[in-house]
Design a protein around this motif. Structure first.
Motif, PDB file in Angstrom:
ATOM      1  N   ASP A  41     -13.799  -3.052   4.228  1.00  9.04           N
ATOM      2  CA  ASP A  41     -13.397  -1.716   3.914  1.00  9.04           C
ATOM      3  C   ASP A  41     -12.046  -1.530   4.459  1.00  9.04           C
ATOM      4  N   ARG A  84      -8.189   0.191   5.094  1.00 11.80           N
ATOM      5  CA  ARG A  84      -7.643   1.451   4.994  1.00 11.80           C
ATOM      6  C   ARG A  84      -6.290   1.425   5.593  1.00 11.80           C
ATOM      7  N   THR A  85      -5.372   2.300   4.822  1.00 15.03           N
ATOM      8  CA  THR A  85      -4.070   2.485   5.442  1.00 15.03           C
ATOM      9  C   THR A  85      -3.897   3.954   5.927  1.00 15.03           C
ATOM     10  N   GLY A  86      -3.271   3.946   6.889  1.00 12.00           N
ATOM     11  CA  GLY A  86      -2.769   5.575   7.429  1.00 12.00           C
ATOM     12  C   GLY A  86      -1.155   5.515   7.735  1.00 12.00           C
ATOM     13  N   ALA A 115      -5.536   6.136   9.380  1.00  8.42           N
ATOM     14  CA  ALA A 115      -6.316   5.127   8.986  1.00  8.42           C
ATOM     15  C   ALA A 115      -7.758   5.496   9.088  1.00  8.42           C
ATOM     16  N   ALA A 154      -9.073   8.587   9.433  1.00 10.26           N
ATOM     17  CA  ALA A 154      -9.556   9.840   9.084  1.00 10.26           C
ATOM     18  C   ALA A 154     -10.229  10.881  10.046  1.00 10.26           C
ATOM     19  N   SER A 195       3.025   2.900   9.643  1.00 13.55           N
ATOM     20  CA  SER A 195       1.685   2.553   8.949  1.00 13.55           C
ATOM     21  C   SER A 195       0.880   1.622   9.757  1.00 13.55           C
ATOM     22  N   THR A 222      -2.575  -0.526   9.078  1.00 14.97           N
ATOM     23  CA  THR A 222      -3.798  -1.010   7.894  1.00 14.97           C
ATOM     24  C   THR A 222      -4.919  -1.539   8.792  1.00 14.97           C
ATOM     25  N   ARG A 276      -9.299  -2.686   9.048  1.00 13.04           N
ATOM     26  CA  ARG A 276     -10.356  -2.990   8.299  1.00 13.04           C
ATOM     27  C   ARG A 276     -11.627  -2.660   8.872  1.00 13.04           C
TER      28      ARG A 276
END
Ligand code: MG
Length: 404
Positions: free
Chosen positions: A242, A244-246, A293, A295, A393, A395, A397
């Motif tokens: 899974d 994700r990027t923030g 990332a 949330a 940013s 990234t 996982r």
């Protein structure tokens, strides 16, 4: 509702053998003290962690605490355990927490539930200690080893830490005991009892052992051997599908000063940066990127600028906190990318130091950390040299079974 954990780590631990004091010896892949600090630093109800250490152990402590959130600058201990706790309580005067937990560094296996029970009990009763029933019969003996009495077992308890108290009450009891020349009480409940205060009890844990002897250390090492597939094992990338990027963005204005903190590095400059913490615009943007990332809110919701505790705070603890949240979710950080936006200072000469600092704070290898810089061609507020902006940013996982 502040609760500070006071970790007593000033002892020499000679009975445990080895070259180092027992709290700095490793069990599993970390030293005893780091594991103990992590229990409290990672607990949602604990706001800060203060360790009391021996004068000789500053470097050992810095290694043990590296990258952990919520850790205050350590305090030097006294000649007895009681004097060490008193030094810690005095150092907490500016924070004046509601509740203080006093815990032995050599008890690295306390659970988060035990810590929650301790805080609850202290808020209800003002003074509370974890206890276990005594299963062995306990005899009193004279100097030559002859039995003089058999103590009534149902009324006896073994006592552990964390012991939890209303901060000002424990501090007052310690101050009064020291003023009376009492300096050899072996736990903090005894100091409260000496001061005539009632101490309540709550259920302790059999796993919450105090590591004392070399045999205890061996057992602890066996218990922390990561089993194949165990919870403490770092997951492989393939197990983290899974992705994700923030993103994060931050700005701080220039102010009077002679250096700026950028990405965890102090860079000499004709100005400083204005902010409640150390105003490290780069680490703030990275912290928001990692939280983004996940949330999981932003830096302001986890570290409110209205809280005086964060005044002048080093920003590496904000980023370390966000990284620990990724680890707690079973994930890993795959990549961090930071762009600093300013006309001056020049970032290029400091780029490698910044990457190394971010690697040290996050535990992410430098090959997965990018630091870039740009100007805005003298346009806008950064172009007018009014401040510095940063964007980042992250990234990450996460395991497949994380939030659907
Ligand atoms: Mg900021």
């Amino acid at each position: 509702m502040d609760c500070v954990a006071l970790v007593v780590a000033a002892g020499r631990g000679t009975r445990a053998g080895g070259d180092l004091p027992k709290q700095y010896q490793s069990i599993g892949d970390e030293c005893v003290l780091r594991r103990t600090l992590r229990l409290f630093a990672g607990h949602p109800s604990v706001t800060a962690v203060l360790a009391v250490i021996h004068t000789d152990d500053s470097d050992l402590f810095a290694d043990a605490a590296r990258g952990l959130p919520k850790i205050l600058a350590p305090v030097k201990g006294g000649a007895s355990r009681q004097a060490s706790v008193r030094a810690g309580l005095e150092a907490l005067t500016p924070l004046a927490p509601e509740t203080v937990l006093v815990h032995d560094a050599a008890r690295p296996f306390a659970s988060a539930d035990l810590i929650a029970r301790a805080i609850d009990a202290a808020r209800r009763t003002g003074a509370a200690i974890p206890v276990l029933p005594v299963t062995d019969t306990i005899k009193q003996v004279d100097e030559d080893g002859w039995v003089t009495a058999t103590l009534p077992r149902p009324a006896l308890r073994q006592v552990q830490t964390p012991q939890a108290f209303t901060y000002w009450a424990l501090r007052a009891a310690h101050t009064a005991a020291a003023a009376d020349g009492i300096d050899d009480l072996t736990d903090d409940a005894a100091v409260m009892e000496w001061a005539g205060r009632l101490v309540s009890t709550f259920e302790g844990e059999t796993a919450n052992v105090k590591l004392t002897t070399a045999a205890d250390m061996e057992r602890a090492r066996a218990a922390t051997q990561p089993a194949p597939g165990g919870a403490d094992r770092v997951p492989t990338w393939a197990e983290l599908p899974d992705m994700r990027t923030g993103t994060g963005f931050d700005v701080h204005a220039f102010d009077a000063g002679d250096h700026v903190m950028l990405g965890g590095v102090a860079i000499p400059h004709g100005f400083g940066l204005k902010g409640h913490s150390d105003a490290d615009v780069g680490l703030h943007a990275l912290t928001d990127a990692v939280l983004g990332a996940l949330a999981d809110g932003d830096i302001g919701s986890h570290f409110p600028p209205s809280d005086p505790k964060w005044k002048g705070a080093a920003s590496d603890q904000f980023l370390a906190y966000a990284v620990e949240k990724v680890r707690a979710r079973g994930g890993r950080i795959a990549h961090l990318d930071l762009t600093l936006i300013c006309e001056a200072p020049k970032i290029g000469p400091h780029r490698d130091a910044i990457r190394a600092a971010i690697a040290r704070i996050t535990g992410v290898p430098e090959g997965r950390i990018s630091v870039k810089a740009t100007t805005t061609e003298q346009l806008g507020f950064t172009g007018r040299r009014e401040g510095i902006a940063a964007m980042a940013s992250a990234t990450i996982r996460l395991p497949a079974e994380d939030t659907p």
